[in-house]
Design a protein around this motif. Structure first.
Motif, PDB file in Angstrom:
ATOM      1  N   ASP A  16       0.862  -1.172   0.000  1.00  0.00           N
ATOM      2  CA  ASP A  16       0.000   0.000   0.000  1.00  0.00           C
ATOM      3  C   ASP A  16       0.897   1.220   0.000  1.00  0.00           C
ATOM      4  OD1 ASP A  16      -2.464  -1.224  -0.023  1.00  0.00           O
ATOM      5  OD2 ASP A  16      -2.774  -1.092   2.140  1.00  0.00           O
ATOM      6  N   THR A  27      -4.640   5.969  -0.211  1.00  0.00           N
ATOM      7  CA  THR A  27      -3.881   4.730  -0.318  1.00  0.00           C
ATOM      8  C   THR A  27      -4.064   4.124  -1.704  1.00  0.00           C
ATOM      9  OG1 THR A  27      -4.230   4.310   2.042  1.00  0.00           O
ATOM     10  CG2 THR A  27      -3.527   2.449   0.695  1.00  0.00           C
ATOM     11  N   LEU A  28      -2.970   3.685  -2.282  1.00  0.00           N
ATOM     12  CA  LEU A  28      -2.981   3.053  -3.596  1.00  0.00           C
ATOM     13  C   LEU A  28      -2.212   1.740  -3.485  1.00  0.00           C
ATOM     14  CD1 LEU A  28      -3.575   3.375  -6.697  1.00  0.00           C
ATOM     15  CD2 LEU A  28      -1.289   4.348  -6.868  1.00  0.00           C
ATOM     16  N   ASN A  55      -6.648  13.150  -2.532  1.00  0.00           N
ATOM     17  CA  ASN A  55      -7.603  12.150  -3.006  1.00  0.00           C
ATOM     18  C   ASN A  55      -8.000  12.406  -4.459  1.00  0.00           C
ATOM     19  OD1 ASN A  55      -7.959  10.418  -0.686  1.00  0.00           O
ATOM     20  ND2 ASN A  55      -8.899  12.177   0.300  1.00  0.00           N
ATOM     21  N   PHE A  58      -5.137  11.330  -6.659  1.00  0.00           N
ATOM     22  CA  PHE A  58      -5.110   9.884  -6.817  1.00  0.00           C
ATOM     23  C   PHE A  58      -6.088   9.454  -7.902  1.00  0.00           C
ATOM     24  CE2 PHE A  58      -2.501   9.185  -3.177  1.00  0.00           C
ATOM     25  CZ  PHE A  58      -2.153   7.836  -3.159  1.00  0.00           C
ATOM     26  N   THR A  59      -7.273  10.038  -7.898  1.00  0.00           N
ATOM     27  CA  THR A  59      -8.291   9.699  -8.894  1.00  0.00           C
ATOM     28  C   THR A  59      -7.806  10.022 -10.293  1.00  0.00           C
ATOM     29  OG1 THR A  59     -10.053  10.059  -7.287  1.00  0.00           O
ATOM     30  CG2 THR A  59     -10.669  10.134  -9.613  1.00  0.00           C
ATOM     31  N   ASN A  62      -5.114   7.529 -11.307  1.00  0.00           N
ATOM     32  CA  ASN A  62      -5.694   6.219 -11.652  1.00  0.00           C
ATOM     33  C   ASN A  62      -6.338   6.247 -13.026  1.00  0.00           C
ATOM     34  OD1 ASN A  62      -4.963   4.861  -9.337  1.00  0.00           O
ATOM     35  ND2 ASN A  62      -6.848   5.353  -8.268  1.00  0.00           N
TER      36      ASN A  62
END
Length: 74
Positions: A16, A27-28, A55, A58-59, A62
């Motif tokens: 993680d 967390t990724l 956050n 992260f999006t 991804n």
């Protein structure tokens, strides 16, 4: 300037990658710990350049890397 804390924790099948700031944490899951620093740097760059939270960064990361592709049937 926001200070970020980067850490990795071993989990079943990989790691993680956790990036935290004063307010949020994200967390990724990654499989290769050697890539953690590079991935974290890219996510932090997105957050900094776009003045968004970790956050949201992260999006974007991804989606841009197709780590979680959209289902064509949705």
């Amino acid at each position: 300037m926001t200070q970020y804390k980067i850490e990795t924790q071993q989990v079943h099948g990989g790691y993680d990658l956790i990036i935290s700031d004063q307010v949020d944490s994200a967390t990724l899951f990654i499989q290769d710990k050697a890539q953690a620093k590079d991935i974290a740097d890219k996510i932090i760059l997105i957050a900094t350049q776009q003045s968004i939270g970790i956050n949201a960064a992260f999006t974007i990361f991804n989606q841009s890397n197709r780590m979680f592709p959209f289902d064509e049937n949705e």
